[in-house]
Design a protein around this motif. Structure first.
Motif, mmCIF file in Angstrom:
data_model
loop_
_atom_site.group_PDB
_atom_site.id
_atom_site.type_symbol
_atom_site.label_atom_id
_atom_site.label_comp_id
_atom_site.label_asym_id
_atom_site.label_seq_id
_atom_site.Cartn_x
_atom_site.Cartn_y
_atom_site.Cartn_z
ATOM 1 N N GLU A 147 -24.843 41.288 -14.038
ATOM 2 C CA GLU A 147 -25.837 41.862 -14.951
ATOM 3 C C GLU A 147 -26.696 40.773 -15.584
ATOM 4 O OE1 GLU A 147 -23.743 44.187 -17.784
ATOM 5 O OE2 GLU A 147 -23.202 45.785 -16.358
ATOM 6 N N HIS A 148 -26.056 39.655 -15.985
ATOM 7 C CA HIS A 148 -26.824 38.553 -16.571
ATOM 8 C C HIS A 148 -27.780 37.943 -15.545
ATOM 9 C CE1 HIS A 148 -24.845 38.678 -20.355
ATOM 10 N NE2 HIS A 148 -23.647 38.253 -19.925
ATOM 11 N N ILE A 149 -27.318 37.793 -14.312
ATOM 12 C CA ILE A 149 -28.166 37.224 -13.265
ATOM 13 C C ILE A 149 -29.376 38.120 -13.016
ATOM 14 C CG2 ILE A 149 -28.303 36.611 -10.817
ATOM 15 C CD1 ILE A 149 -25.363 35.787 -10.952
ATOM 16 N N THR A 156 -20.123 41.576 -15.241
ATOM 17 C CA THR A 156 -20.929 41.070 -16.358
ATOM 18 C C THR A 156 -21.847 39.944 -15.907
ATOM 19 O OG1 THR A 156 -19.158 41.633 -17.912
ATOM 20 C CG2 THR A 156 -20.838 40.089 -18.666
ATOM 21 N N LEU A 157 -21.310 39.077 -15.059
ATOM 22 C CA LEU A 157 -22.104 37.960 -14.549
ATOM 23 C C LEU A 157 -23.294 38.456 -13.742
ATOM 24 C CD1 LEU A 157 -22.548 34.931 -13.994
ATOM 25 C CD2 LEU A 157 -20.928 35.132 -12.083
ATOM 26 N N THR A 193 -30.795 40.212 -15.066
ATOM 27 C CA THR A 193 -31.704 40.119 -16.213
ATOM 28 C C THR A 193 -32.559 38.855 -16.131
ATOM 29 O OG1 THR A 193 -30.156 41.333 -17.625
ATOM 30 C CG2 THR A 193 -31.842 40.016 -18.731
ATOM 31 N N ASP A 194 -31.936 37.732 -15.797
ATOM 32 C CA ASP A 194 -32.678 36.472 -15.684
ATOM 33 C C ASP A 194 -33.683 36.512 -14.538
ATOM 34 O OD1 ASP A 194 -31.337 35.443 -17.819
ATOM 35 O OD2 ASP A 194 -29.926 34.225 -16.651
ATOM 36 N N TYR A 237 -25.892 29.144 -12.169
ATOM 37 C CA TYR A 237 -24.707 29.621 -12.892
ATOM 38 C C TYR A 237 -23.476 28.840 -12.439
ATOM 39 C CZ TYR A 237 -27.011 33.643 -15.050
ATOM 40 O OH TYR A 237 -27.813 34.442 -15.818
#
Length: 317
Positions: free
Chosen positions: A281-283, A278-279, A285-286, A240
């Motif tokens: 949460e994306h991490i 938010t970042l 999920t990945d 990221y």
């Protein structure tokens, strides 16, 4: 290294249990008729192995309970506790009785009857144990990848698979020792040799118990995930652009197929608190998509200079 298949480890344990229950009955009958110490020892060996497989199945069942308030990470490590109990049973009961029976028959030797029945039972037992060993080895090879057999045992987080493999290996060695002891007793006309064979079987069981206890202890204390998993997690987080540095990735197995991971990462100073949420949460999920065994993920935004360090000790072989 491949992911552990729970169904595979169940198959291994059930196959070993079925084999040992039938073998134990046959061994005790043969020992009662022939008076062989090593055959009696092998009977107790099979009983202990059967009890061990029942305990492993019980541990697997208990470990499937969902997390609750008292155990927020679940009960998966209960299997590791029962694996340690199995090691103790092999040492205290299996090895202890074998050495005791061997000593008694060496001090007070009894004349043996016709050994034919013993050989028949040993042959059938070897075939059944060999089948169980083949199933255990096949399932174990599916998870070990390209690493060596011993390295895979050290890295494994599923004790059910390698415990049965160790037990079956010890059982096959014990059957060979018992056959040699019975043959030698008749060939040299010295019943004490059968007692020596029983003591030798006890020594094999003691060695296996020590090895299993060592591996179970490590799992109980808490072992980290495979290095490849840790590297994958680090690479995803580091990918990221908002992350300037991954300070550390710390993992621990809460069950054979469940990993807790704590990540310390240094975010860009321009990232706001809302953007960081938010970042993260994306991490997460990945990470879960890339590695399904990550059951709990904790990501801490932290300056690199403030991140705690742990001393890395060289691993013992």
């Amino acid at each position: 290294m491949s992911t552990v298949k729970e169904g595979g480890s169940n198959l291994v344990v059930l196959a070993a249990l079925a084999a040992n229950l039938g073998i134990a009955v046959a061994k005790f009958i043969a020992a009662g008729i022939s008076g062989s110490s090593s055959m009696l020892t092998e009977g107790f060996h099979s009983v202990v192995d059967s009890l061990n497989q029942i305990l492993l199945l019980y541990g697997q069942h208990r470990g499937k309970r969902p997390p609750d308030e008292d155990h927020p990470f679940g009960y998966g490590r209960e299997l590791y506790f029962w694996a340690f109990v199995v090691a103790i049973l092999i040492f205290a009961i299996g090895a202890g009785i074998s050495v005791y029976e061997g000593y008694e028959h060496f001090i007070h030797p009894e004349a043996l009857s016709n050994p034919t029945l013993n050989y028949v039972v040993l042959g059938v037992a070897f075939a059944l144990e060999g089948t169980s060993w083949f199933i255990a080895m096949r399932e174990f090879n599916l998870t070990r990848g390209e690493v060596s057999w011993w390295q895979s045992v050290r890295a494994s987080k599923d004790p059910a698979g390698f415990i049965v493999l160790f037990e079956d290996s010890a059982a096959l060695a014990g059957l060979i020792i018992a056959a040699i002891g019975i043959w030698a007793s008749h060939y040299f006309n010295d019943a004490r040799l059968d007692g020596i064979a029983s003591i030798a079987i006890g020594a094999v069981l003691a060695l296996v118990a020590v090895l299993l206890a060592r591996e179970a202890k490590g799992l109980l204390i808490g072992e980290g995930a495979d290095a490849a998993i840790v590297a994958r997690v680090r690479a995803i987080v580091d990918g990221y652009p908002q992350v300037t540095a991954v300070n550390h990735v710390r993992t621990i197995h809460t069950a054979p197929n469940s990993i807790f991971v704590a990540i310390s990462a240094d975010f860009c100073d321009a990232v706001t608190m809302g953007e960081a949420e938010t970042l993260i949460e994306h991490i997460e999920t990945d990470l879960k998509a890339a590695e399904p065994m990550l059951s709990s993920i904790y990501i801490r935004p932290e300056k690199a200079e403030n991140a705690p360090r742990i001393k890395v000790e060289p691993k013992t072989p």
